[in-house]
Design an enzyme around this catalytic site. Structure first.
Site, PDB file in Angstrom:
ATOM      1  N   SER A 121      57.235  15.675  41.958  1.00  0.00           N
ATOM      2  CA  SER A 121      57.313  15.146  43.318  1.00  0.00           C
ATOM      3  C   SER A 121      58.295  15.920  44.201  1.00  0.00           C
ATOM      4  O   SER A 121      58.234  15.821  45.415  1.00  0.00           O
ATOM      5  CB  SER A 121      57.723  13.671  43.276  1.00  0.00           C
ATOM      6  OG  SER A 121      56.778  12.931  42.546  1.00  0.00           O
ATOM      7  N   GLY A 155      44.038  21.566  38.938  1.00  0.00           N
ATOM      8  CA  GLY A 155      42.600  21.619  38.780  1.00  0.00           C
ATOM      9  C   GLY A 155      42.111  23.019  39.098  1.00  0.00           C
ATOM     10  O   GLY A 155      42.675  23.691  39.969  1.00  0.00           O
ATOM     11  N   ARG A 183      27.299 -15.068  31.130  1.00  0.00           N
ATOM     12  CA  ARG A 183      27.753 -15.254  29.764  1.00  0.00           C
ATOM     13  C   ARG A 183      28.255 -16.685  29.545  1.00  0.00           C
ATOM     14  O   ARG A 183      29.018 -17.212  30.335  1.00  0.00           O
ATOM     15  CB  ARG A 183      28.901 -14.284  29.507  1.00  0.00           C
ATOM     16  CG  ARG A 183      29.706 -14.534  28.272  1.00  0.00           C
ATOM     17  CD  ARG A 183      28.971 -14.126  27.040  1.00  0.00           C
ATOM     18  NE  ARG A 183      29.829 -14.141  25.876  1.00  0.00           N
ATOM     19  CZ  ARG A 183      29.447 -13.658  24.697  1.00  0.00           C
ATOM     20  NH1 ARG A 183      28.253 -13.144  24.542  1.00  0.00           N
ATOM     21  NH2 ARG A 183      30.271 -13.690  23.678  1.00  0.00           N
ATOM     22  N   THR A 228      50.284   8.432  39.610  1.00  0.00           N
ATOM     23  CA  THR A 228      51.410   9.375  39.627  1.00  0.00           C
ATOM     24  C   THR A 228      51.102  10.691  40.334  1.00  0.00           C
ATOM     25  O   THR A 228      52.021  11.455  40.596  1.00  0.00           O
ATOM     26  CB  THR A 228      51.926   9.695  38.202  1.00  0.00           C
ATOM     27  OG1 THR A 228      50.836  10.095  37.365  1.00  0.00           O
ATOM     28  CG2 THR A 228      52.597   8.476  37.589  1.00  0.00           C
ATOM     29  N   GLU A 288      49.457  13.192  43.500  1.00  0.00           N
ATOM     30  CA  GLU A 288      49.457  13.166  44.974  1.00  0.00           C
ATOM     31  C   GLU A 288      50.595  12.279  45.469  1.00  0.00           C
ATOM     32  O   GLU A 288      50.435  11.518  46.426  1.00  0.00           O
ATOM     33  CB  GLU A 288      48.120  12.633  45.501  1.00  0.00           C
ATOM     34  CG  GLU A 288      46.922  13.440  45.080  1.00  0.00           C
ATOM     35  CD  GLU A 288      46.765  14.703  45.903  1.00  0.00           C
ATOM     36  OE1 GLU A 288      46.995  14.658  47.105  1.00  0.00           O
ATOM     37  OE2 GLU A 288      46.426  15.745  45.305  1.00  0.00           O
ATOM     38  N   ASP A 334      53.966  10.475  43.298  1.00  0.00           N
ATOM     39  CA  ASP A 334      54.218   9.394  42.344  1.00  0.00           C
ATOM     40  C   ASP A 334      54.439   8.081  43.105  1.00  0.00           C
ATOM     41  O   ASP A 334      55.160   8.039  44.099  1.00  0.00           O
ATOM     42  CB  ASP A 334      55.471   9.751  41.535  1.00  0.00           C
ATOM     43  CG  ASP A 334      55.854   8.663  40.568  1.00  0.00           C
ATOM     44  OD1 ASP A 334      55.396   8.710  39.418  1.00  0.00           O
ATOM     45  OD2 ASP A 334      56.599   7.748  40.983  1.00  0.00           O
TER      46      ASP A 334
END
Lengths: 727, 727
Positions: A177, A210, A348, A459, A461, A463
């Site tokens: 960060s 990435g 259910r 966490t 882009e 934290d």
């Protein structure tokens, strides 16, 4: 009479709930609701929720529903990565991803619409969303926002059409960060007019990028720009990193560039995250992305922004779009989880309650309602707040109102909302998975995979904890300005200096919340926690009081040494974060309240008002101790909060399916077998089996009932006997 | 002077924290602690924490540290399953798993010791733990506990040596926690003296069964036993399900048996979970596991237990060992996560606080401490409570005190602790992963995989929510008995009937808590929340008041119709669960307090007393609203709780590494790169680089500092100028 009886039948079917999803088309049909009772117009609400860029969003959602963009479970790391890379290229072909870029380069200069569409990709595969985010939201965006027009013309086309997959090389292993402290250097060599990009030690390797492990052939590298012996701080440089092979793929690293694969991750394995390092890599002078800082041939540095701090935050400003879109994507993930859990919970059955024949539908259990309905309410609140965030984003990024102040408001709002929605998504997907029991753990029901993929959203882009601290510091700074007599300038400055880790200072944050507040219902009647004015007062008061309290606690810092000041700040770090969360709660609530006014259908508005109340009251319930300690609620009144919540939950239970259906995600988005109607088929088959068995007369008698009869008979005999004896 | 200066240095190094882990052997060395201050004797505490079966546990832990038992990340589904099956066989070879079985069959009749060792396997691979649990804890245990001696002799050897991998075919797709309602039937055919096992519809397929998808060649099948037209309820049947191939592997399904692979799951993919169904499969009469129910040749049913309900719960009684071991395994997983996060948090630096040179170690941040230290405290509390649970388990299963009452106490205690520790493990592993930032998301640091594997622990072997309801019902039943005048018998009976889903009734649960309570410190001085007596009062009072309140709220049920009674119960379901959690908190706290008395080293006892206080106070803090609303704490006193917690956290911070080191898990168990010392190496390298750079005189000057100097000079000049002007 026929009507009444029909109604009763419908009501019974609703206990079943599933009928709504299988026999009857879901949208707009709520068989549980007796005539005259309010209900949601699902189709209408669904359209309204598409928001400002409805067509674009609907189109992107349809894309996300296409099989070719879906995640296939069980692929190997390599196969998943390849599939996602191919999907990224397919997005280019269908023109999904260029809307935010300049018209002159084939885009549409539509920042808001682009983001609205981008968020929807998470329903296809979060890896696809984030891989697309790396390529266009980070790599290409850096060229767009940090480059000169010449650089845009030169470098954007390859980034836009993904013929040049690129890494956004900012984060280092040693610095997440704290971008200002990265250690990679780019030193200008006047002799060759090149920058020498260099990684001085292992901790300065770029990490978690990435496109870095396999696909990237270029990167935007962030490094400390050094020229003529002066470090001008972090700047961005464009550089190729790998050879491009004959077939357009990525080949070997270029000289001086090295790296490592980050390997398997807890999720998002369709993305090839990796590490990069540079050994005296030479980058031509013209590849310094030069919008905010240029180096002349002779090494002279100039910048249109004089203050190095302000320059840094301006350059990082485009990162906000990542936070905005993560907020939207996280909310979508919560919707997918809740829609699955509610649909299954309406079909259910487990344990028979009072009935000897029918087992109880899960969603008729009080606990089950308590687990899911407040989360539905919070998701609605987050949805509406996100709409406001997108508005603000579009205002700034379209240039309509791009001022330092509006940027800072945007950054603070994004920093408030992204942590809340990403944490909420993880908790909600977990709650949904647990609400579906063992079935929820099977990959075929998708909840665990979605959660795993969303994990890192909390966490990356920014934290979450770091972002909330920025919000807190902004709140304190504004407070300092508003009440100079109470907290003098030095205090404010201290806080602002602390806030220097991101561009969140100088303008009153409250504006954003205030704007929203002014729109809502102005009634302020006392008496009831359900009253909108009281809810607002309670939520607002909490933020304001917390800010004032923390500000007072931090006041001694102004006269302290830097060490002591830091220590004091550290001691109150926990409260700062709680304060930022309270502020985000208020933003959510105000946005929800504002949105209610825009709903025309009376039934829909009524139900959503209850939903808003449920959000408001559960927020107050979560912080009840604070209200009691600070004398905002009496013990008497506080005691009623949970009761109100329980009643609202019960009142909303029949609307649960409508509320999740209105989000507009179909089976092609949910892709959970248990939400496909399969459970209802199983339940129907089981009931029919037992019905036929009873009708056949072959049903075995249970030993239990025989024993009970014998016992009763023995008792009766004993009573008879004693009567005789007494006689 | 030298001493003082050394001490200061040591203190500085501790800010670093990592020194303890790299340069100096971790155990027992706490460089931060000035002479004379209390500290933990790590080696001593570590040994004590091994507990009653210390040698067995240490041996099993060493096994879990062996590479051949470790999980290898990135294996395909098939590879992982094969590896775990091989590991299961290797466990047989090293004699790890037979301790709990009868001596006459090669076991050691050591139930407690067996479980203590079994729990440790989670550190190797949770899939291995659970696969072993399926084979020996469920499949073989069912033969042991439900079979006659003849059946044990005949069927156990193959189950014990894993030459017959077996499925425990209880759960059905349509019925998870509600075993009494399963739909599979076993109808006695007097003509052939066989049971006909049959699956009547899709919802009755057995589901989620380990060993069912691939490896199982036999199964213990639970089905409704029907003979002579009477259904005697759920019984267990032993049946082969697959051919055994020439090499001892599993071949094709036997006639009438079918199934399906559950496929990928959210975790535990080393286990071949699957579905089974039976089409008129014939099982010889002698394969009804007949300890609690026999069928004679002519079809006459007899049982040593007359009541069908009691018989059912007795047969399900051995399931408790699964819950006990999951409690232990979940606590171990939390320890692994916290040890990783604390080790990394003591080495990793981010942002520089007051210091211009050094960045701050993560664990020196207030928030980071608040995130991790209360979890360390809760883990200790859970550890000690688990020791008591193991004691109770051993007492019952060794036969030392095997009464219906002790069994019910055991079942209630397991039902209290297992939900708390398994939920806690998920939250703790998530917190640990977030505390490690992006690095925490990488598989190489193991936190996400551990969490994924542990996920299903919260819903299997008894869904957590269902288990807590059983606890709540037991608490109410006991309360009903103790205060007959307040809540009459009919109320108690209602509750007991509701509790009929598991064997949790009839004896006062409070005994367990009470026994523990009597051992602790009896002081009840008022005034301080830190006082042990006050902590106990607050925690106990909460449970008792909640029980009395809920009992009063449910009282109208006694005069209501069954439907109304069920409705009323449902309305209070949420409170029932909260009440059960409060009871578990008390069990944890009492067990911790009891354990303190057994610690001989004064320093260790002091530090752990603070840890206990931290657990007690954070528990109170979490429920502060309740204490305020119910007048147990004044607003004044409540306000001090968080302050106390903060101070305790700060006081315990220097002990954090010792506290996690004492759990005794080494790098061979943590297997997280970031906890290996690699981060410290990176930090040291970076610091050395900057040191040399500064020393070289080549360090670039920052533009920021130049600007700051210029600004200061301009100001000074302006002041000088204005002085001149004023003159």
């Amino acid at each position: 009479m026929t009507t009444t009886s029909d109604r009763t039948t419908a009501r019974d079917t609703r206990g079943d709930g599933a009928a709504a999803s299988t026999s009857i088309p879901a949208a707009g049909v709520t068989p549980s609701m007796p005539a005259g009772e309010v209900r949601i117009d699902v189709a209408d609400l669904s359209h309204q929720l598409l928001g400002r860029w409805a067509d674009l969003r609907a189109k992107a959602r349809a894309t996300a529903g296409e099989e070719r963009f879906h995640r296939i479970e069980g692929l190997s790391l390599t196969e998943h990565r390849e599939r996602v890379m191919d999907q990224v290229k397919a997005l280019v072909e269908i023109g999904q991803v260029h809307r935010g870029f300049p018209t002159r380069l084939g885009g549409q200069d539509d920042a808001g619409g682009n983001l609205a569409g981008f968020e929807e990709l998470v329903a296809a595969d979060p890896s696809l969303q984030i891989k697309a985010g790396v390529q266009w939201g980070l790599f290409a965006s850096a060229i767009l926002h940090l480059g000169t027009p010449e650089q845009q013309d030169r470098l954007l086309p390859g980034a836009m059409d993904a013929s040049v997959p690129g890494a956004f090389a900012m984060t280092e292993t040693g610095h997440g960060s704290d971008v200002a402290s990265i250690a990679t250097t780019a030193t200008y060599d006047v002799a060759t007019q090149e920058f020498v990009v260099h990684t001085p030690f292992r901790g300065a390797w770029k990490d978690y990028l990435g496109n870095a492990a396999v696909n990237g052939t270029a990167a935007v590298i962030f490094a400390q720009l050094v020229t003529n012996g002066v470090n001008h701080g972090v700047h961005a440089f464009y550089a190729p990193i790998r050879e491009t092979t004959a077939d357009g793929g990525a080949g070997a690293f270029l000289p001086g560039v090295g790296g490592e694969d980050d390997g398997l991750k807890g999720g998002l394995n369709g993305i090839d995250n990796g590490r990069l390092h540079f050994t005296h890599v030479r980058v031509p002078r013209e590849n310094l992305l030069a919008r905010y800082g240029q180096v002349a041939e002779d090494g002279t540095y100039t910048s249109p922004i004089d203050s190095p701090g302000r320059r840094f935050f301006t350059m990082l400003g485009s990162l906000v779009q990542g936070r905005v879109s993560l907020d939207g994507a996280a909310i979508t993930a919560s919707k997918l989880g809740l829609a699955t859990a509610v649909t299954y919970g309406n079909q259910r059955r487990q344990f028979n309650g009072a009935s000897a024949v029918d087992e109880v539908v899960l969603l008729d259990y009080g606990t089950h309602q308590r687990r899911l309905l407040p989360r539905i309410a919070q998701t609605y609140a987050m949805h509406f707040a996100h709409d406001r965030l997108l508005d603000l984003f579009d205002t700034v990024f379209s240039g309509e109102n791009d001022t330092p102040e509006s940027r800072e408001d945007l950054e603070t709002m994004a920093a408030s909302l992204k942590p809340m929605s990403t944490w909420f998504a993880l908790d909600t997907l977990q709650e949904a998975r647990e609400a579906c029991g063992g079935a929820g753990f099977l990959t075929e029901n998708r909840l665990t995979s979605l959660r795993a993929d969303l994990d890192v959203y909390v966490t990356f882009e920014g934290d979450n904890t770091v972002l909330l601290q920025l919000v807190a510091k902004r709140l304190l700074a504004d407070y300092g300005k508003e009440f100079k007599d109470i907290t003098p300038g030095q205090m404010a400055r201290f806080v602002v200096e602390q806030a220097a880790d991101a561009a969140l200072h100088r303008t009153p944050l409250k504006r954003a919340a205030q704007t929203l507040a002014d729109v809502g219902d102005p009634r302020r009647a006392v008496g009831h926690l359900k009253d909108v004015g009281n809810q607002r007062d309670l939520l607002t008061d909490r933020v304001e009081t917390m800010v004032a309290d923390v500000a007072a606690a931090l006041r001694p810092a102004q006269k302290a040494t830097p060490e002591k000041a830091a220590e004091l700040f550290n001691e109150h770090q926990h409260e700062l974060i709680e304060m930022a969360k309270a502020h985000a709660d208020l933003l959510h609530w105000e946005a929800f309240t504002q949105a209610l006014d825009t709903i025309e259908d009376a039934g829909t508005r009524q139900v959503l008002t209850w939903v808003r109340d449920l959000f408001g009251l559960t927020t107050i319930e979560r912080n009840l101790a604070w209200y009691l300690i600070n004398g905002r609620l009496s013990a008497q009144r506080a005691r009623t909060v949970s009761g109100y919540v329980d009643r609202l939950v019960a009142r909303l239970r029949p609307h649960a399916q409508d509320l999740v259906d209105a989000w507009g995600y179909g089976p092609e988005h949910l892709r959970a077998k248990i939400a496909s109607g399969a459970e209802q088929v199983r339940q129907d088959e089981a009931r029919e089996y037992y019905r036929q068995l009873r009708a056949s007369g072959d049903e075995p008698v249970s030993e239990k009932s025989i024993k009970a009869r014998e016992k009763a008979a023995a008792k009766a005999a004993a009573r008879g006997g004693s009567k005789v004896a007494r006689r």
